[in-house]
Design a protein around this motif. Structure first.
Motif, mmCIF file in Angstrom:
data_model
loop_
_atom_site.group_PDB
_atom_site.id
_atom_site.type_symbol
_atom_site.label_atom_id
_atom_site.label_comp_id
_atom_site.label_asym_id
_atom_site.label_seq_id
_atom_site.Cartn_x
_atom_site.Cartn_y
_atom_site.Cartn_z
ATOM 1 N N HIS A 779 0.808 -1.226 0.000
ATOM 2 C CA HIS A 779 0.000 0.000 0.000
ATOM 3 C C HIS A 779 0.839 1.274 0.000
ATOM 4 O O HIS A 779 0.437 2.291 -0.546
ATOM 5 N N ASP A 780 2.009 1.257 0.602
ATOM 6 C CA ASP A 780 2.837 2.469 0.677
ATOM 7 C C ASP A 780 3.994 2.449 -0.308
ATOM 8 O O ASP A 780 5.006 3.146 -0.117
ATOM 9 N N LYS A 806 0.529 13.387 -0.474
ATOM 10 C CA LYS A 806 -0.737 12.889 -1.022
ATOM 11 C C LYS A 806 -0.572 12.260 -2.414
ATOM 12 O O LYS A 806 -1.489 11.630 -2.913
ATOM 13 N N PRO A 809 -0.160 7.446 -3.218
ATOM 14 C CA PRO A 809 -0.990 6.372 -3.779
ATOM 15 C C PRO A 809 -0.915 6.303 -5.311
ATOM 16 O O PRO A 809 -0.845 5.225 -5.898
ATOM 17 N N HIS A 833 -6.452 3.525 -0.860
ATOM 18 C CA HIS A 833 -6.518 3.278 0.594
ATOM 19 C C HIS A 833 -6.610 4.568 1.415
ATOM 20 O O HIS A 833 -6.891 4.519 2.612
ATOM 21 N N GLN A 834 -6.384 5.737 0.772
ATOM 22 C CA GLN A 834 -6.516 7.017 1.490
ATOM 23 C C GLN A 834 -7.825 7.733 1.142
ATOM 24 O O GLN A 834 -8.036 8.864 1.575
ATOM 25 N N GLU A 835 -8.709 7.098 0.351
ATOM 26 C CA GLU A 835 -10.032 7.682 0.109
ATOM 27 C C GLU A 835 -10.883 7.561 1.376
ATOM 28 O O GLU A 835 -10.689 6.634 2.177
ATOM 29 N N ARG A 836 -11.815 8.479 1.556
ATOM 30 C CA ARG A 836 -12.659 8.493 2.745
ATOM 31 C C ARG A 836 -14.129 8.477 2.346
ATOM 32 O O ARG A 836 -14.512 8.964 1.278
ATOM 33 N N GLY A 841 -11.107 12.214 1.056
ATOM 34 C CA GLY A 841 -9.800 11.585 0.931
ATOM 35 C C GLY A 841 -9.117 11.912 -0.395
ATOM 36 O O GLY A 841 -9.557 12.789 -1.159
ATOM 37 N N ALA A 859 -8.412 0.559 4.772
ATOM 38 C CA ALA A 859 -8.386 1.891 5.389
ATOM 39 C C ALA A 859 -8.700 1.813 6.881
ATOM 40 O O ALA A 859 -8.085 2.514 7.696
ATOM 41 N N ASP A 862 -5.647 0.450 8.623
ATOM 42 C CA ASP A 862 -4.547 1.418 8.560
ATOM 43 C C ASP A 862 -4.761 2.538 9.576
ATOM 44 O O ASP A 862 -3.821 2.961 10.262
#
Length: 920
Positions: A779-780, A806, A809, A833-836, A841, A859, A862
């Protein structure tokens, strides 16, 4: 792009574009591929370099039609985002030969310039190690696939090897049938030296024999050659200074070796070794296929020779009476080649007077029951009529026939003899002398019978056909020499001799001759009074048909073996577990051999343990205990050490010291070693409680089964190793990222473990669960492109620094989406994975169910790990505080359903975060 682009129609309306013409003239002589693209992406101009590499007709095509589908999305985003000259990372374009070529490029958008109104795209070719060999290997594969000739295979392989590797000489040597000698199959460049090595023992100390015996490739520099083969050099002048020798293997069999010699001292780089190994891997099955092909052709020639010289014609008719098959004997008896009659209605060649009774015979057939013999006349190719006696069998329900089989034999001579005999009998009142004269002239055994079937006359052929004198047959019944099992059916058929319309019967049965049973055929016909047509006696003609019967049996047995081996090979491809493969092998062997039961024993650490069984075997107890406490007999140990099957009869010992014999069970048994990659991993044990010998067919069958099972187990082992390697590689990538950001140590293993457990709770299984776990590992990945000054900054990030963070991703997605083995679910985790949940996100601002489920699952994990981990800018939260925060963010930042499942997992106490799961 971020600015408006003129449409093609607007561009076409422009009076002239001097800038476009200038760029076209400059690109005309440019060595790199250069394209000018309209706003729609259509190619307006392609320079000569582009046409040579990508195809002659490019103008007017959409550029995106040339791109690899996996690269299209990323390039489209860069095209539309470009406002100035932009570098394009590596992507694939279809070349003029149909393959994919790798390029990088630079895009200069000039669409807003009215003098150009186009985008300039310049491409640079990217070369990869081994690319130089791919066309050669592709050509070799095509050439080998198109030939079944061993000399052509050898010539093709040597020509390619010498050309690509620039070797002055090369050879292909094959192992002899008995495995004791090596024979030179072909060579180039060795001259008279090759004659001295046309054939030599396999135990001789040479590079070729070493490669064959060890099944390992040899790459010899000048020094290595001198050190390893001093005796060889002492007897022969050293013409060449380095060599590459590779074994030719098919499954676990080594069939020979291919060798290349160089007149320079050469070190072989990995790409060259891989290329040569691939050449050998293509050559070996091609040579083996050639061998099998020619063996099959020999067997087919044998079959056609037998059928062509048979006294019977075999014909297959379809539902409409059209000929679909003719045996080879039709040419000898009727003058037609078998192919000439295919597709012709049979009744077009049958005498019109014989249509009615022949059609009646066919219309009254019962499935699998032969008809009564039917006489009819068939037109010979030269125009005359030939009398045939046919027996039809309805095989329309048989899958491999789907028609009516008619076995016919030429009875012209007998019909003409019968007509002449009747005429003679009418003129000379059944002259015995003339009848016997006709009988003596026949190669068949001819007998005359009274109304009860007793023999009144027998021709001298009795000795050849039945093994007794003509005198011995006088006064006997028609079947007194027939096998006891055949006599009831013969007697029942003989009882029909006085039924209305009886003319003749045809019988096949066995007689005892020379200590064995031999098949014969007898045609039993009625003799009628010329005036009253009443039956006055019978005449029979008997001939041997053992050769035909033997050919039929051998053909059926061979077809059955081939079919069962094909079925077994196909079944192995469907199975993936070692025990399942062993069980399938046991069941298949028991169905095809004389053995009644069997076990599969797994070998490890010098011990054998039961893994599966088949049939109805006796309890393994005593045998298993003896195998565990007593060594095997020397003959058994030696056979297993040689990886050969061991066949024991009732008096052969299994153990050392020998056990009591005969054994209560396992009186006859076979130990079949299974050796993938040359290691003894399994022993199949077959047994029977009856003493017996093992046939050659069974030994050959078991050897084929062992080879196929070894290959299947080896393939399964390779697949497991590949899966383990992939899992460890992905984890290593995740840990590498973690070690760079040392403040998050342990983060990778924790989130992978929790993500997998949460995925299971939410119904992820199989490939989807694997993809979710891999996404947690990777993921990172995009953080490798984030500068250390930002990634490791202890204080608060500025707005500009936060914008850089940002991007990770998107960067990770761009780095990974070219890898074909990564599934879409893995890439979804990396990118989203950083969407909200509420759309706040990044990188795309997706919301709700727009966010892929896998990304929503990761998410939650994480966020929880980030809260409970210490950071330079905050202390670690307690578990209670972190779960409370998750509840507050549920339905707002995080998926409420996923949060609920995660909290239930934590509160249930089944979540483990201390170690990563083992998927090896």
């Amino acid at each position: 792009m971020t600015h408006k682009l003129p449409h093609d129609a607007v561009r076409a309306a422009l009076p002239n574009r001097p800038g476009f013409e200038l760029l076209r003239r400059v690109a005309q002589e440019a060595p790199e591929c250069t394209l000018l693209l309209a706003a729609s992406g259509r190619i307006e101009y392609a320079n000569p370099a582009a046409r040579r590499m990508l195809g002659q007709v490019l103008e007017g095509q959409l550029a995106q039609m040339l791109l690899h589908p996996d690269d299209l999305a990323g390039l489209r985003a860069r095209f539309w985002a470009a406002t100035e000259a932009t570098f394009l990372p590596e992507f694939r374009v279809r070349g003029s030969q149909g393959g994919w070529l790798a390029f990088t490029g630079q895009l200069t958008p000039l669409l807003d310039d009215p003098a150009v109104c186009a985008s300039l795209l310049r491409l640079q070719r990217v070369e990869h190690p081994g690319d130089q060999y791919r066309p050669a290997l592709a050509g070799l594969s095509r050439a080998l696939g198109a030939t079944y000739s061993a000399p052509e295979v050898v010539e093709t392989v040597l020509k390619l090897g010498l050309q690509v590797m620039q070797a002055p000489a090369g050879s292909v040597a094959l192992l002899s049938a008995d495995g004791q000698e090596v024979e030179l199959a072909g060579h180039t460049g060795y001259g008279d030296l090759a004659d001295r090595w046309a054939r030599f023992p396999v135990n001789l100390d040479t590079p070729i024999t070493h490669a064959i015996r060890s099944a390992q490739a040899l790459f010899l520099s000048d020094r290595a050659f001198r050190e390893r083969y001093p005796e060889l050099l002492s007897g022969h002048p050293q013409v060449y200074r380095s060599a590459a020798v590779l074994p030719l293997t098919v499954g676990d069999r080594v069939i020979g070796a291919v060798a290349l010699s160089f007149d320079t001292d050469r070190e072989f780089v990995p790409e060259e070794r891989e290329f040569l190994q691939t050449v050998a891997d293509l050559c070996a099955p091609a040579l083996d296929r050639s061998r099998l092909y020619h063996e099959l052709r020999r067997e087919q020639a044998w079959y056609h020779t037998v059928t062509r010289n048979s006294s019977d014609i075999a014909t297959v008719l379809d539902e409409q009476g059209v000929i679909r098959y003719e045996s080879g004997s039709v040419e000898r008896l009727l003058g037609y080649s078998p192919d000439e009659l295919l597709g012709i209605p049979a009744f077009a060649l049958i005498h019109p007077d014989d249509h009615a009774h022949t059609q009646f015979t066919l219309s009254t057939l019962q499935p699998d029951e032969p008809s009564a013999p039917t006489l009819f006349r068939f037109r010979h190719k030269d125009g005359r009529w030939v009398w045939l006696e046919g027996i039809a069998v309805d095989l329309r329900q048989e899958e491999h026939v789907r028609g009516i089989l008619v076995n016919s034999r030429d009875v012209t001579a007998s019909e003409e003899a019968q007509a002449a005999r009747l005429e003679t009998m009418r003129a000379l009142e059944l002259s015995e002398r003339n009848f016997r004269h006709l009988a003596l002239g026949s190669g068949d055994l001819v007998r005359q019978h009274d109304l009860n079937g007793r023999v009144e006359y027998s021709s001298p052929a009795a000795q050849d056909v039945l093994g007794c004198s003509s005198r011995d047959l006088l006064g006997t019944g028609p079947w007194h020499l027939a096998a006891p099992d055949d006599q009831p059916a013969l007697a029942e058929a003989f009882s029909r001799r006085f039924l209305p319309g009886f003319e003749q019967e045809r019988f096949e049965y066995r007689v005892h001759q020379g200590g064995e049973w031999v098949w014969v055929e007898t045609i039993f016909k009625a003799l009628r009074d010329p005036d009253s047509q009443t039956i006055t006696g019978f005449i029979s003609a008997t001939r041997k048909i053992e050769q035909r019967k033997q050919a039929e049996r051998q053909l059926r047995a061979q077809l059955d073996r081939y079919r069962h081996l094909l079925d077994f090979t196909a079944s192995l491809e469907r199975l993936h577990h070692a025990d399942e493969l062993a069980e399938e092998a046991l069941n298949k062997c028991l169905s095809l051999t004389e053995y009644d039961y069997g076990y599969a024993l797994t070998c490890a650490g010098g011990q054998m343990r039961l893994s599966t069984q088949a049939g109805t075997p006796p309890p393994l107890g005593d045998l298993h205990e003896m195998l565990g406490t007593h060594p095997l007999a020397p003959a058994v140990r030696q056979a297993l050490a040689r990886h050969e099957a061991c066949f024991l009869e009732e008096n052969d010992p299994l153990l050392d010291p020998p056990e009591a014999r005969p054994r209560a069970h396992w009186r006859s048994l076979c130990l079949l070693p299974i050796t993938p990659r040359g290691d003894l991993v399994t022993v199949l044990v077959f047994g029977t409680d009856e003493a017996m010998g093992t046939s050659a067919e069974t030994r050959q069958l078991l050897g084929n089964v062992a080879a196929r099972l070894s290959h299947a187990l080896e393939r399964q082992s390779h697949l497991e190793q590949l899966n383990t390697s992939r899992e460890e590689t992905l984890r290593a990538l995740g840990l590498a990222l973690e070690y760079r950001d040392y403040e998050t140590k342990g983060h990778t293993d924790r989130v992978v473990a929790l993500t997998e457990q949460l995925g299971r709770a939410l119904g992820f299984t199989g490939a989807d669960l694997d993809a979710l776990r891999w996404g947690a590992f990777l993921h990172d990945t995009g953080k490798v492109a984030i500068p250390d000054a930002i990634l490791l900054k202890p204080g608060k990030l500025t707005e500009e620094e936060w914008q850089v963070i940002k991007r990770h991703p998107t960067i990770g997605f761009e780095m990974l989406h070219h890898i074909p083995s990564l599934p879409p679910v893995t890439l979804e985790v990396v990118l989203h994975h950083q969407e909200r949940w509420n759309g706040s996100g990044y990188p795309l601002g997706l919301s709700g169910a727009e966010i892929p489920l896998a990304a929503r699952v990761f998410a939650v994990v994480d966020v929880y790990d980030a809260l409970t981990s210490e950071r330079p800018y905050k202390p670690a939260w307690t578990h209670e505080a972190a779960t409370e925060q998750l509840r507050r963010e549920a339905g707002m930042l995080l998926d409420d359903r996923v949060v609920t499942a995660f909290l239930a997992l934590l509160e249930g106490g089944s979540a483990r975060m201390d170690e990563a799961p083992d998927h090896g």
